[in-house]
Write a protein that holds these residues in place. Sequence first.
Motif, short mmCIF file in Angstrom:
data_model
loop_
_atom_site.label_atom_id
_atom_site.label_comp_id
_atom_site.label_asym_id
_atom_site.label_seq_id
_atom_site.Cartn_x
_atom_site.Cartn_y
_atom_site.Cartn_z
N UNK A 126 0.82 -1.21 0.00
CA UNK A 126 0.00 0.00 0.00
C UNK A 126 0.85 1.26 0.00
N UNK A 127 0.18 2.38 -0.01
CA UNK A 127 0.85 3.67 -0.03
C UNK A 127 -0.04 4.71 0.63
N UNK A 128 0.56 5.84 0.96
CA UNK A 128 -0.18 6.98 1.50
C UNK A 128 -0.02 8.15 0.54
N UNK A 129 -0.80 9.22 0.70
CA UNK A 129 -0.69 10.34 -0.23
C UNK A 129 0.73 10.91 -0.28
N UNK A 130 1.14 11.29 -1.47
CA UNK A 130 2.47 11.87 -1.63
C UNK A 130 2.45 13.34 -1.20
N UNK A 133 -5.60 7.94 -7.21
CA UNK A 133 -4.46 8.81 -7.45
C UNK A 133 -4.70 9.71 -8.65
N UNK A 134 -5.29 9.16 -9.69
CA UNK A 134 -5.58 9.95 -10.89
C UNK A 134 -6.56 11.08 -10.58
N UNK A 135 -7.63 10.76 -9.86
CA UNK A 135 -8.67 11.75 -9.57
C UNK A 135 -8.14 12.88 -8.69
N UNK A 136 -7.27 12.54 -7.75
CA UNK A 136 -6.78 13.53 -6.80
C UNK A 136 -5.74 14.47 -7.40
N UNK A 137 -5.20 14.12 -8.55
CA UNK A 137 -4.14 14.93 -9.15
C UNK A 137 -4.74 16.06 -10.00
N UNK A 138 -4.24 17.27 -9.79
CA UNK A 138 -4.79 18.41 -10.55
C UNK A 138 -3.84 18.88 -11.64
N UNK A 139 -2.83 18.07 -11.96
CA UNK A 139 -1.87 18.47 -12.98
C UNK A 139 -2.07 17.73 -14.30
N UNK A 140 -2.82 16.64 -14.30
CA UNK A 140 -2.94 15.82 -15.50
C UNK A 140 -4.35 15.89 -16.06
N UNK A 141 -4.43 15.75 -17.38
CA UNK A 141 -5.70 15.90 -18.07
C UNK A 141 -6.74 14.90 -17.60
N UNK A 142 -6.36 13.65 -17.40
CA UNK A 142 -7.34 12.64 -17.03
C UNK A 142 -7.99 12.98 -15.69
N UNK A 197 -0.58 5.17 -16.55
CA UNK A 197 -0.17 4.97 -15.16
C UNK A 197 0.19 6.27 -14.49
N UNK A 198 -0.27 6.44 -13.26
CA UNK A 198 0.05 7.64 -12.49
C UNK A 198 1.46 7.52 -11.89
N UNK A 199 1.80 6.33 -11.44
CA UNK A 199 3.07 6.10 -10.74
C UNK A 199 2.82 5.93 -9.26
N UNK A 200 3.15 4.77 -8.71
CA UNK A 200 2.83 4.44 -7.33
C UNK A 200 4.10 4.16 -6.54
N UNK A 201 4.25 4.85 -5.40
CA UNK A 201 5.42 4.69 -4.57
C UNK A 201 5.62 3.27 -4.07
N UNK A 202 4.54 2.49 -4.00
CA UNK A 202 4.67 1.11 -3.55
C UNK A 202 5.60 0.32 -4.46
N UNK A 203 5.64 0.68 -5.74
CA UNK A 203 6.54 -0.01 -6.68
C UNK A 203 8.00 0.27 -6.34
N UNK A 204 8.30 1.50 -5.96
CA UNK A 204 9.68 1.85 -5.59
C UNK A 204 10.13 1.06 -4.37
N UNK A 205 9.23 0.94 -3.38
CA UNK A 205 9.60 0.23 -2.16
C UNK A 205 9.82 -1.25 -2.45
N UNK A 206 8.96 -1.85 -3.26
CA UNK A 206 9.13 -3.27 -3.58
C UNK A 206 10.46 -3.53 -4.29
N UNK A 207 10.79 -2.68 -5.27
CA UNK A 207 12.04 -2.86 -6.00
C UNK A 207 13.24 -2.56 -5.11
N UNK A 208 13.16 -1.49 -4.32
CA UNK A 208 14.26 -1.15 -3.43
C UNK A 208 14.49 -2.24 -2.40
N UNK A 209 13.42 -2.85 -1.91
CA UNK A 209 13.56 -3.94 -0.94
C UNK A 209 14.30 -5.13 -1.56
N UNK A 210 13.99 -5.43 -2.81
CA UNK A 210 14.69 -6.52 -3.50
C UNK A 210 16.17 -6.19 -3.67
#
Length: 343
Positions: free
Chosen positions: A43-47, A256-265, A314-327
């Motif tokens: 999981x992740x929390x707001x950036x 994440x997409x809905x909460x972002x005010x910088x992207x068109x979607x 894809x918006x980009x999710x910090x959970x992916x960074x943690x999973x890869x960094x943990x490996x």
Amino acid sequence: MTLPDSSTITYLDSADVARLCAGLSVVDLAHDTLLAYRRKEAGLTPEAALRWTTPSGASARSLILPGWSGDSYGCKIINASLGNHLLGRPRAAGLVVLNDPETARPVCIMEGGRISALRTAGVSVAALRAVRDPAAVRSVAFLGCGRQAEVHGELLAGACPGVTEVFVHDQDARRAEELAARWRAAHPSVAVTVAEGARAAVERAEVTVAVTTTTQPYVELDWVPAGGTFVNVSLDDAAESLLLGCDHLFVDDWELVVDDDHRLLGRLARAGRVAGPGSAAPEGGRAVDASLPALFSGEYARAVAPGDRVVVNPFGMGVQDIALAAAVYARAAEQGVGLSLAH
């Protein structure tokens, strides 16, 4: 319970991270992490975001993305300046901090630019693998010729061995020519062409990966050929006609997409033009077809036909960074790699 040495922190520099990432199944890890996220085993929390204008007038920002995967907890700090290419430096750089799950003390700090680029490309290729047969892909286009294009190219070369044509485009023609030259040298059997414009690249490719810094949408629906897949990694390459008119639209995480005010979607969602997965399409608009976790799990039942146009946003999710960094950290511990710093 055996606790780690709380008096030191392991530091992994960019060379360490590059060596430790080599041989990791990054695409499979990205795929599996999104499924774990769906099962609430990650999981992740707001950036948090800090934005400013540099003394030279470029837009800059610092993002902090906390996340967890399994028993790994931490955050990515990723910074970027749009003026960096003029200084001969990568647009983005950062750090990943991993914490001990029991004591919460930081146990590892590693260079984060390679982690961020790899996890981003890993998600892109995992999504492509879910909607197309990668072995059947013959032509790929890249909009933007920076670090993200380089890393996406690395992973796509392994996932799509049948590619014979690559088209590249960048507003900086020199960067496009330099990337094309490197790829020609590395893959002499592949024809690498610097396209005259973005449309010329997109129209000739079965798969397009957009990795630019634009904030102005410009890729229209009729640019994408029948059967084309458009991976909208960067902010706003895909125009409204493409987002609303494609046959299948996938996102990694709708909230994440809905909460972002910088992207068109996100702006379209807040304007009532686009609804989330599983919702009825608004009049004159559309609903997102599925999240990537739902797509990967097999929940998305509608087949992707050979002639369908697909957009992955894809918006980009910090959970992916943690999973890869943990490996990477696990490999470092096994191999005794890294600099030990005093707490």
